[in-house]
Design a protein around this motif. Structure first.
Motif, PDB file in Angstrom:
ATOM      1  N   UNK A 185       4.585  -6.538  -7.275  1.00 49.09           N
ATOM      2  CA  UNK A 185       5.710  -7.329  -7.780  1.00 49.09           C
ATOM      3  C   UNK A 185       7.047  -6.597  -7.705  1.00 49.09           C
ATOM      4  N   UNK A 186       7.021  -5.297  -7.416  1.00 50.00           N
ATOM      5  CA  UNK A 186       8.216  -4.522  -7.077  1.00 50.00           C
ATOM      6  C   UNK A 186       9.401  -4.796  -8.001  1.00 50.00           C
ATOM      7  N   UNK A 187       9.299  -4.454  -9.274  1.00 47.61           N
ATOM      8  CA  UNK A 187      10.428  -4.667 -10.188  1.00 47.61           C
ATOM      9  C   UNK A 187      11.636  -3.825  -9.784  1.00 47.61           C
TER      10      UNK A 187
ATOM     11  N   UNK B  68      10.927   6.398 -13.691  1.00 44.91           N
ATOM     12  CA  UNK B  68      10.203   6.954 -12.545  1.00 44.91           C
ATOM     13  C   UNK B  68       9.672   5.850 -11.649  1.00 44.91           C
ATOM     14  N   UNK B  69       9.085   4.823 -12.254  1.00 48.38           N
ATOM     15  CA  UNK B  69       8.528   3.718 -11.463  1.00 48.38           C
ATOM     16  C   UNK B  69       9.623   2.969 -10.715  1.00 48.38           C
ATOM     17  N   UNK B  70      10.719   2.714 -11.414  1.00 48.17           N
ATOM     18  CA  UNK B  70      11.811   1.964 -10.782  1.00 48.17           C
ATOM     19  C   UNK B  70      12.465   2.755  -9.658  1.00 48.17           C
ATOM     20  N   UNK B  71      12.443   4.080  -9.769  1.00 49.54           N
ATOM     21  CA  UNK B  71      13.009   4.882  -8.680  1.00 49.54           C
ATOM     22  C   UNK B  71      12.205   4.710  -7.394  1.00 49.54           C
ATOM     23  N   UNK B  72      10.932   4.319  -7.531  1.00 46.55           N
ATOM     24  CA  UNK B  72      10.065   4.087  -6.377  1.00 46.55           C
ATOM     25  C   UNK B  72      10.183   2.652  -5.883  1.00 46.55           C
ATOM     26  N   UNK B  73      10.292   1.685  -6.793  1.00 44.02           N
ATOM     27  CA  UNK B  73      10.218   0.266  -6.409  1.00 44.02           C
ATOM     28  C   UNK B  73      11.572  -0.411  -6.207  1.00 44.02           C
TER      29      UNK B  73
ATOM     30  N   UNK C 238       0.816  -1.215   0.000  1.00 42.19           N
ATOM     31  CA  UNK C 238       0.000   0.000   0.000  1.00 42.19           C
ATOM     32  C   UNK C 238       0.849   1.264   0.000  1.00 42.19           C
ATOM     33  N   UNK C 239       1.954   1.235   0.696  1.00 42.33           N
ATOM     34  CA  UNK C 239       2.831   2.417   0.738  1.00 42.33           C
ATOM     35  C   UNK C 239       3.367   2.728  -0.649  1.00 42.33           C
ATOM     36  N   UNK C 240       3.823   1.682  -1.341  1.00 45.01           N
ATOM     37  CA  UNK C 240       4.343   1.863  -2.695  1.00 45.01           C
ATOM     38  C   UNK C 240       3.219   2.282  -3.641  1.00 45.01           C
ATOM     39  N   UNK C 241       2.059   1.680  -3.475  1.00 45.43           N
ATOM     40  CA  UNK C 241       0.922   2.023  -4.334  1.00 45.43           C
ATOM     41  C   UNK C 241       0.559   3.499  -4.187  1.00 45.43           C
TER      42      UNK C 241
END
Length: 338
Positions: A145-147, A170-175, A109-112
């Motif tokens: 799935x946190x790539x 951008x997504x990978x910088x978060x996950x 949820x935090x990542x979402x």
């Protein structure tokens, strides 16, 4: 009443008790009835009437929606194909749905929330609708799935080369910095979920799908009756319970499907000057009807900024666009014949 369709369903109640029901469709002098009958052992518990009316299309929508709810609760039919549509899923489609199901059960949820925050900011800076950048479903899967690499990101359904090149960094910088317990590739997902729970989830997705179809069908009926009765946009908004924008979108669909909405257009444009109508029409001829913003400024001027806002003018443009598009096939046909 003549019964034209019946199916028997059952589900397990408690540890080892099986309960039964019947789903039936009847017809009498053009009136359709749809119902559900519960049983306790061999004893009937009475009918629940789901639908009674003269519309086969509406009855079918109600049938699919209510049946999906029952199957989501665990009922299974004696006769397959109960939704009367192609229900076949390819192995790839099944795999993708299982990934979606898993992500809804195990999302971070935090990542979402961080991904949603990114989407809001990006949509604002790029002046795009948030769903165009990424759907909730896609962000859910990324959060589950946190790539950590671009190669892993491309294994998530909905992420193609284009999306990955635009927003992947951008997504990978978060996950990429978030610890995870699973590995890639994601073939393990299928074996990790409970099959019966997954099937029930599938029927819940059908329930949502058919609910939207039913709401759309009923909205169209209300709008057609209202337009025929001489109601304007504000009255249609009140009758339907949706926003003016949703009313207008539905009106555009009705026009595409061959229904006449001219009475509404004439009513709404009755106080618009002929000069304003001509300016808008000319703008469509010069620029085309794909995008409204350039048409707005072509018709009203580059510095146009009314105190009451632009919503009313965009609505006006869309109503006139319906007329404009209606005349294009005839004009093209005439040009072809010449």
């Amino acid at each position: 009443m003549q019964i034209v369709f019946m199916n028997r369903l059952s589900r397990m109640s408690g540890v080892d008790q099986e309960v039964f029901a019947q789903l039936w469709i009847g017809e009498e002098e053009g009136l359709w009835r749809l119902g559900w009958r519960d049983f306790s052992g061999e004893q009937e518990m009475g009918d629940s009437l789901w639908y009674e009316g003269g519309s086969w299309s509406e009855m079918l929508c109600v049938y699919r929606h209510e049946l999906a709810m029952k199957m989501g609760d665990g009922y299974r039919p004696l006769i397959d194909g109960v939704f009367h549509e192609d229900e076949h899923l390819s192995s790839r489609g099944q795999e993708q749905l299982k990934l979606q199901y898993y992500s809804e059960q195990h999302g971070n949820e935090t990542v979402y929330e961080e991904l949603c925050s990114w989407r809001r900011g990006k949509a604002s800076s790029e002046r795009k609708a948030p769903y165009i950048l990424a759907s909730n479903r896609l962000l859910r899967m990324i959060s589950a799935f946190l790539p950590h690499t671009a190669e892993e990101l491309l294994q998530i359904p909905g992420v193609g080369e284009g999306k990955a090149s635009q927003y992947g960094a951008d997504w990978l910088s978060i996950t990429s910095g978030v610890q995870r317990e699973h590995q890639y590739p994601l073939g393990w997902v299928s074996d990790s979920i409970d099959e019966e729970s997954f099937v029930s989830w599938l029927y819940k997705q059908k329930e949502l799908k058919y609910k939207k179809q039913l709401e759309r069908l009923r909205l169209r009926r209300v709008l057609l009756q209202g337009i025929e009765g001489g109601q304007g946009m504000e009255q249609l908004k009140g009758l339907s319970g949706v926003s003016r924008r949703e009313v207008l979108e539905a009106v555009e669909e009705l026009e595409k499907d061959g229904y006449s909405v001219e009475k509404l257009i004439a009513l709404e444009l009755s106080e618009v000057t002929s000069q304003e109508l001509n300016n808008i029409w000319t703008a469509y001829e010069l620029i085309g009807d794909t995008f409204l913003k350039p048409v707005l400024y072509k018709a009203y001027g580059e510095d146009f900024s009314p105190a009451e806002g632009l919503d009313m003018y965009y609505e006006r443009l869309r109503l006139i666009r319906i007329r404009f598009r209606r005349e294009q096939p005839a004009a093209l046909g005439l040009a072809t014949n010449l």
